[in-house]
Every structure is written in structure tokens, then in C-alpha cells.
Design a protein around this motif. Structure first.
Motif, PDB file in Angstrom:
ATOM      1  N   SER A  19     -33.473  45.141   4.874  1.00 38.18           N
ATOM      2  CA  SER A  19     -33.911  43.741   4.812  1.00 38.18           C
ATOM      3  C   SER A  19     -33.528  42.927   6.051  1.00 38.18           C
ATOM      4  N   GLU A  20     -32.519  43.377   6.799  1.00 38.63           N
ATOM      5  CA  GLU A  20     -32.083  42.652   7.995  1.00 38.63           C
ATOM      6  C   GLU A  20     -32.493  43.352   9.293  1.00 38.63           C
ATOM      7  N   SER A  21     -33.146  44.500   9.142  1.00 39.90           N
ATOM      8  CA  SER A  21     -33.538  45.284  10.305  1.00 39.90           C
ATOM      9  C   SER A  21     -34.962  44.954  10.732  1.00 39.90           C
ATOM     10  N   ALA A  22     -35.257  45.211  12.004  1.00 43.82           N
ATOM     11  CA  ALA A  22     -36.601  45.013  12.568  1.00 43.82           C
ATOM     12  C   ALA A  22     -36.887  46.185  13.501  1.00 43.82           C
ATOM     13  N   PRO A  23     -37.289  47.335  12.943  1.00 47.24           N
ATOM     14  CA  PRO A  23     -37.508  48.529  13.769  1.00 47.24           C
ATOM     15  C   PRO A  23     -38.494  48.298  14.921  1.00 47.24           C
ATOM     16  N   ASP A  24     -39.489  47.443  14.710  1.00 45.33           N
ATOM     17  CA  ASP A  24     -40.455  47.176  15.782  1.00 45.33           C
ATOM     18  C   ASP A  24     -39.822  46.418  16.949  1.00 45.33           C
ATOM     19  N   GLN A  25     -38.626  45.871  16.728  1.00 40.90           N
ATOM     20  CA  GLN A  25     -37.884  45.174  17.781  1.00 40.90           C
ATOM     21  C   GLN A  25     -36.601  45.948  18.147  1.00 40.90           C
ATOM     22  N   ASP A  26     -36.558  47.217  17.778  1.00 44.99           N
ATOM     23  CA  ASP A  26     -35.379  48.063  18.033  1.00 44.99           C
ATOM     24  C   ASP A  26     -34.101  47.430  17.502  1.00 44.99           C
ATOM     25  N   ARG A  27     -34.166  46.927  16.284  1.00 46.35           N
ATOM     26  CA  ARG A  27     -33.000  46.322  15.627  1.00 46.35           C
ATOM     27  C   ARG A  27     -32.779  47.036  14.295  1.00 46.35           C
ATOM     28  N   TYR A  28     -31.683  47.773  14.224  1.00 44.73           N
ATOM     29  CA  TYR A  28     -31.331  48.531  13.033  1.00 44.73           C
ATOM     30  C   TYR A  28     -29.954  48.058  12.574  1.00 44.73           C
ATOM     31  N   VAL A  29     -29.895  47.501  11.372  1.00 47.62           N
ATOM     32  CA  VAL A  29     -28.652  46.928  10.851  1.00 47.62           C
ATOM     33  C   VAL A  29     -28.047  47.876   9.816  1.00 47.62           C
ATOM     34  N   HIS A  50      -9.991  49.214  16.842  1.00 45.99           N
ATOM     35  CA  HIS A  50     -10.719  49.648  18.040  1.00 45.99           C
ATOM     36  C   HIS A  50     -11.829  50.574  17.555  1.00 45.99           C
ATOM     37  N   TRP A  51     -13.078  50.130  17.728  1.00 42.23           N
ATOM     38  CA  TRP A  51     -14.242  50.917  17.313  1.00 42.23           C
ATOM     39  C   TRP A  51     -14.962  51.448  18.543  1.00 42.23           C
ATOM     40  N   ILE A  52     -15.496  52.646  18.418  1.00 43.80           N
ATOM     41  CA  ILE A  52     -16.375  53.230  19.421  1.00 43.80           C
ATOM     42  C   ILE A  52     -17.696  53.508  18.717  1.00 43.80           C
ATOM     43  N   ILE A  53     -18.739  52.804  19.159  1.00 46.21           N
ATOM     44  CA  ILE A  53     -20.050  52.869  18.516  1.00 46.21           C
ATOM     45  C   ILE A  53     -21.025  53.498  19.509  1.00 46.21           C
ATOM     46  N   THR A  54     -21.686  54.571  19.100  1.00 46.59           N
ATOM     47  CA  THR A  54     -22.607  55.286  19.973  1.00 46.59           C
ATOM     48  C   THR A  54     -23.972  55.348  19.310  1.00 46.59           C
ATOM     49  N   ASP A  55     -25.027  54.976  20.065  1.00 50.11           N
ATOM     50  CA  ASP A  55     -26.375  55.050  19.485  1.00 50.11           C
ATOM     51  C   ASP A  55     -27.057  56.345  19.915  1.00 50.11           C
ATOM     52  N   ALA A  56     -28.294  56.549  19.458  1.00 48.37           N
ATOM     53  CA  ALA A  56     -29.010  57.800  19.714  1.00 48.37           C
ATOM     54  C   ALA A  56     -29.376  57.981  21.184  1.00 48.37           C
ATOM     55  N   HIS A  57     -29.332  56.917  21.983  1.00 49.10           N
ATOM     56  CA  HIS A  57     -29.588  57.017  23.419  1.00 49.10           C
ATOM     57  C   HIS A  57     -28.314  57.352  24.192  1.00 49.10           C
ATOM     58  N   GLY A  58     -27.196  57.479  23.469  1.00 44.98           N
ATOM     59  CA  GLY A  58     -25.927  57.768  24.123  1.00 44.98           C
ATOM     60  C   GLY A  58     -25.223  56.533  24.656  1.00 44.98           C
ATOM     61  N   ALA A  87     -22.816  46.707  11.645  1.00 46.90           N
ATOM     62  CA  ALA A  87     -23.101  47.016  13.046  1.00 46.90           C
ATOM     63  C   ALA A  87     -24.607  46.972  13.245  1.00 46.90           C
ATOM     64  N   VAL A  88     -25.012  46.556  14.433  1.00 53.33           N
ATOM     65  CA  VAL A  88     -26.428  46.516  14.781  1.00 53.33           C
ATOM     66  C   VAL A  88     -26.647  47.473  15.953  1.00 53.33           C
ATOM     67  N   LEU A  89     -27.611  48.382  15.786  1.00 54.72           N
ATOM     68  CA  LEU A  89     -27.938  49.338  16.835  1.00 54.72           C
ATOM     69  C   LEU A  89     -29.372  49.123  17.299  1.00 54.72           C
ATOM     70  N   GLU A  90     -29.683  49.648  18.471  1.00 52.48           N
ATOM     71  CA  GLU A  90     -31.055  49.619  18.976  1.00 52.48           C
ATOM     72  C   GLU A  90     -31.815  50.882  18.586  1.00 52.48           C
ATOM     73  N   THR A  91     -31.130  51.828  17.942  1.00 55.45           N
ATOM     74  CA  THR A  91     -31.757  53.070  17.501  1.00 55.45           C
ATOM     75  C   THR A  91     -31.508  53.265  16.003  1.00 55.45           C
ATOM     76  N   ASP A  92     -32.298  54.166  15.404  1.00 62.16           N
ATOM     77  CA  ASP A  92     -32.179  54.400  13.964  1.00 62.16           C
ATOM     78  C   ASP A  92     -31.099  55.407  13.606  1.00 62.16           C
ATOM     79  N   LEU A  93     -30.306  55.799  14.596  1.00 61.58           N
ATOM     80  CA  LEU A  93     -29.244  56.768  14.372  1.00 61.58           C
ATOM     81  C   LEU A  93     -28.089  56.461  15.309  1.00 61.58           C
ATOM     82  N   GLY A  94     -26.874  56.580  14.799  1.00 61.66           N
ATOM     83  CA  GLY A  94     -25.696  56.376  15.629  1.00 61.66           C
ATOM     84  C   GLY A  94     -24.457  56.864  14.918  1.00 61.66           C
ATOM     85  N   THR A  95     -23.328  56.745  15.611  1.00 58.81           N
ATOM     86  CA  THR A  95     -22.053  57.113  15.014  1.00 58.81           C
ATOM     87  C   THR A  95     -21.017  56.043  15.347  1.00 58.81           C
TER      88      THR A  95
END
Length: 126
Positions: A19-29, A50-58, A87-95
Motif C-alpha cells: 500500500s505504500e510502495s510505487a513499483p513504477d517509481q522504483d519505490r519498494y517499502v 548500525h544497519w547495512i542495507i543492500t539492494d538488488a543493484h548492490g 526501509a525503502v528500497l529502489e529494488t524489489d529485493l534487498g537484504t
């Protein structure tokens, strides 16, 4: 001190917030719920994270801060604290993974590892 004096367990469950994501705008919540449990024999306070957040683009983003969601919980042995954040990512997958900075009542400073977990958009089968 024996090695069980300062033992903090961390468990995380994450889910996609469509409901808060906008995949067409590369926003994945994503929302994640963390349970921090004092498994040691000495009370301890969570000072920071201390968080380390990595998206699918590395792309890697690091987040440092005091406490968690505005709190610095003090946990007696056996006590747990649970909170939800996001967390908000620009990809649909992350860690995500990281550490909590802790201070035990005996003055010992130590880090509690946050195990890696996946942030992913559920796939629908057709």
C-alpha cells in the motif's frame, strides 16, 4: 565474567508494504519487526544501532543512530523488547543486517549482531 553474561538474541520478520510502495517509481517499502531478547545473566541497555542495507543493484546504505524507534530499552535477563520499523528500497529485493551497541549494567560495552534477513516482494503465481 562467563561468556553467557552478555548474550543478546535478535530475531527479525520482514514483509512488503504494498500500500505504500510505487513499483513504477522504483519505490519498494518494507516493514520489519525486531525482537531483542536478553539471554544473558546481566541486564543491558540498547544504546544504538548500525544497519547495512543492500539492494538488488548492490547499492549499500548504512544507517547509524541512537536507540531504536526513539527508545533505548533496558533489558533485564530474560526480558525482551519488540518494535517495528521500515526501509525503502529502489529494488524489489534487498537484504539488511547489522549490530546493536549495548552497555551492560556491569559497565561492559558490546555489540549484539543482527542476523541478515531478506526484503522481498512476494511473487504471485498464475
Amino acid at each position: 565474567m562467563n561468556e553467557n553474561s552478555h548474550a543478546i538474541g535478535v530475531e527479525v520478520q520482514a514483509h512488503y508494504v504494498e500500500s505504500e510502495s510505487a513499483p513504477d517509481q522504483d519505490r519498494y517499502v518494507f516493514a520489519y519487526t525486531v525482537r531483542v531478547h536478553n539471554r544473558g545473566t546481566v541486564a543491558a541497555k540498547l544504546l544504538g544501532r548500525h544497519w547495512i542495507i543492500t539492494d538488488a543493484h548492490g547499492q549499500v546504505r548504512e544507517v547509524d543512530g541512537e536507540g531504536v524507534v526513539g527508545h533505548q530499552p533496558h533489558l533485564e535477563p530474560g526480558q525482551a523488547f519488540e518494535y517495528t520499523s521500515g526501509a525503502v528500497l529502489e529494488t524489489d529485493l534487498g537484504t539488511m543486517h547489522g549490530t546493536y551497541r549495548m552497555e551492560a549494567d556491569d559497565g561492559t560495552h558490546f555489540e549484539a549482531p543482527i542476523p541478515a534477513f531478506t526484503l522481498t516482494v512476494p511473487r504471485t503465481l498464475h
